[in-house]
Design an enzyme around this catalytic site. Structure first.
Site, PDB file in Angstrom:
ATOM      1  N   CYS A 164     -65.675  33.822 -13.712  1.00 34.69           N
ATOM      2  CA  CYS A 164     -65.284  34.862 -12.752  1.00 34.69           C
ATOM      3  C   CYS A 164     -64.262  35.816 -13.348  1.00 34.69           C
ATOM      4  O   CYS A 164     -64.261  37.015 -13.049  1.00 34.69           O
ATOM      5  CB  CYS A 164     -64.744  34.230 -11.476  1.00 34.69           C
ATOM      6  SG  CYS A 164     -63.171  33.333 -11.680  1.00 34.69           S
ATOM      7  N   HIS A 167     -59.945  31.963  -8.003  1.00 29.25           N
ATOM      8  CA  HIS A 167     -61.140  32.755  -8.270  1.00 29.25           C
ATOM      9  C   HIS A 167     -60.757  34.223  -8.464  1.00 29.25           C
ATOM     10  O   HIS A 167     -59.847  34.718  -7.791  1.00 29.25           O
ATOM     11  CB  HIS A 167     -62.106  32.608  -7.080  1.00 29.25           C
ATOM     12  CG  HIS A 167     -63.440  33.240  -7.281  1.00 29.25           C
ATOM     13  ND1 HIS A 167     -64.280  32.923  -8.332  1.00 29.25           N
ATOM     14  CD2 HIS A 167     -64.098  34.191  -6.565  1.00 29.25           C
ATOM     15  CE1 HIS A 167     -65.390  33.624  -8.239  1.00 29.25           C
ATOM     16  NE2 HIS A 167     -65.309  34.418  -7.178  1.00 29.25           N
ATOM     17  N   ASN A 210     -68.043  40.229  -5.551  1.00 22.51           N
ATOM     18  CA  ASN A 210     -67.981  38.880  -6.091  1.00 22.51           C
ATOM     19  C   ASN A 210     -69.017  38.727  -7.205  1.00 22.51           C
ATOM     20  O   ASN A 210     -69.794  39.650  -7.477  1.00 22.51           O
ATOM     21  CB  ASN A 210     -68.235  37.868  -4.964  1.00 22.51           C
ATOM     22  CG  ASN A 210     -67.664  36.495  -5.275  1.00 22.51           C
ATOM     23  OD1 ASN A 210     -67.246  36.209  -6.386  1.00 22.51           O
ATOM     24  ND2 ASN A 210     -67.661  35.616  -4.282  1.00 22.51           N
ATOM     25  N   GLN A 227     -72.640  34.443 -11.712  1.00 23.44           N
ATOM     26  CA  GLN A 227     -72.041  33.755 -12.850  1.00 23.44           C
ATOM     27  C   GLN A 227     -72.659  32.388 -13.090  1.00 23.44           C
ATOM     28  O   GLN A 227     -72.470  31.787 -14.154  1.00 23.44           O
ATOM     29  CB  GLN A 227     -70.536  33.601 -12.632  1.00 23.44           C
ATOM     30  CG  GLN A 227     -70.162  32.625 -11.523  1.00 23.44           C
ATOM     31  CD  GLN A 227     -68.688  32.635 -11.200  1.00 23.44           C
ATOM     32  OE1 GLN A 227     -68.155  33.624 -10.699  1.00 23.44           O
ATOM     33  NE2 GLN A 227     -68.014  31.533 -11.487  1.00 23.44           N
TER      34      GLN A 227
END
Length: 324
Positions: free
Chosen positions: A134, A271, A291, A128
């Site tokens: 996120c 997150h 992630n 990102q």
């Protein structure tokens, strides 16, 4: 005595050379470029991180901590810079879209482990960058999995489409995955090929949504019971990848094994990530989590987060997936 002093000086000089070489190699690997004034400061941050990583890993080798750490593209940033860069949940928790409460399937027998990557339901890991997006990556990853399981085709979908066009969320300043699904329900989301990600520098772009290149849509959001890891396990096993929110404040240097730190909060969510499986390693249950910090971080972009440890890091506090 003079010979000993000379040896100390030589060893010290060699050590400094080694540190310089490490710093040069680090910058080259992660494409870091600093001016003459900033470079020494970043170098000192890098070496302090390296010292902490080595100290942590000695504890890991002794069995005192559960996971290992490593050097990555965050290793020359301050704690404040990391927090600003990686904290990306923001906005209203009020939800006025189509909502479904998750119900465990009756008599469902779930496996002891599952990895949706091996079943073709997970796309590649992306980075990102400096954009607090996120929420978009987490929402898209779960949608990609649901679309694959319904249609049999894995389609890369556009996070940038959400960052630029979803007015319920706040672009690179943060958002919530469940809000993104309301936007997608109205018009769909474009494919990654037609609308690639380009906000690594933290800057959103003008909305370029094209109805002719929509790759998927959804009709409702399923909310999994708050704090229930057992419900989350059933959902991941029977439905597919699930969007979740976590406390990521201690994630930056994660490099392997099952992550567990007692201070990780189940309420301080900063997150969004995606659970794509679960299992057990060396007797420790874990969630397999995708992630959006690139493949240089963690286990090539993934983390094994402690499971069945009182909702560790809030993994089951805000878990959702879209109805496709």
């Amino acid at each position: 005595m003079r010979s000993l002093a000379l040896l100390v000086l030589v060893v010290g000089a060699l050590g400094l050379d080694d540190l310089d070489q490490e710093w040069t190699a680090y910058k080259a690997k992660h494409n870091k470029k600093y001016g003459a004034e900033e470079d020494p400061y970043r170098r000192s941050l890098f070496h302090e991180t390296k010292r902490k990583v080595e100290e942590h890993n000695r504890k890991h080798a002794a069995g005192l901590v559960s996971y290992s750490q490593g050097i990555n593209h965050f290793s020359d940033l301050t704690k404040e810079e990391l927090s600003k860069r990686l904290s990306c949940l923001r906005g209203s928790l009020d939800f006025d879209g189509p909502r479904v409460e998750y119900q465990r399937p009756e008599h469902a027998v779930v496996p002891d482990e599952i990895d949706w990557r091996t079943k073709g339901a997970v796309t590649r890991v992306q980075d990102q960058g400096s954009c607090g997006s996120c929420w978009a990556f987490s929402a898209i990853a779960a949608l990609e999995g649901q679309h694959f399981l319904k249609n049999g085709t894995l389609v890369d979908l556009s996070e940038q489409n959400l960052v630029d066009c979803d007015e319920r969320d706040s672009q690179c300043q943060g958002g919530w995955p469940f809000q993104a699904y309301v936007y997608i329900a109205k018009q769909g989301v474009d494919t990654e090929v037609s609308y690639p990600y380009d906000s690594w520098d933290g800057t959103p772009r003008e909305c370029r949504f094209n109805a002719d290149t929509v790759g998927a849509t959804d009709s409702a959001v399923v909310f999994i019971k708050k704090d229930s890891e057992e419900d989350l396990k059933h959902a991941v096993a029977t439905v597919g990848p699930v969007s979740v929110a976590v406390d990521s404040r201690n994630f930056a240097s994660y490099n392997g094994s099952v992550f567990y730190v007692p201070e990780c909060s189940s309420d301080h969510l900063d997150h969004a990530v995606t659970v794509v499986g679960y299992g057990t390693e060396a007797g420790e249950d874990y969630w397999l989590v995708k992630n959006s910090w690139g493949r240089f971080w963690g286990l090539e972009g993934y983390i094994k987060l402690a499971r069945n440890r009182d909702n560790h890091c809030g993994i089951a506090t805000m878990a959702v997936y879209p109805v496709v």
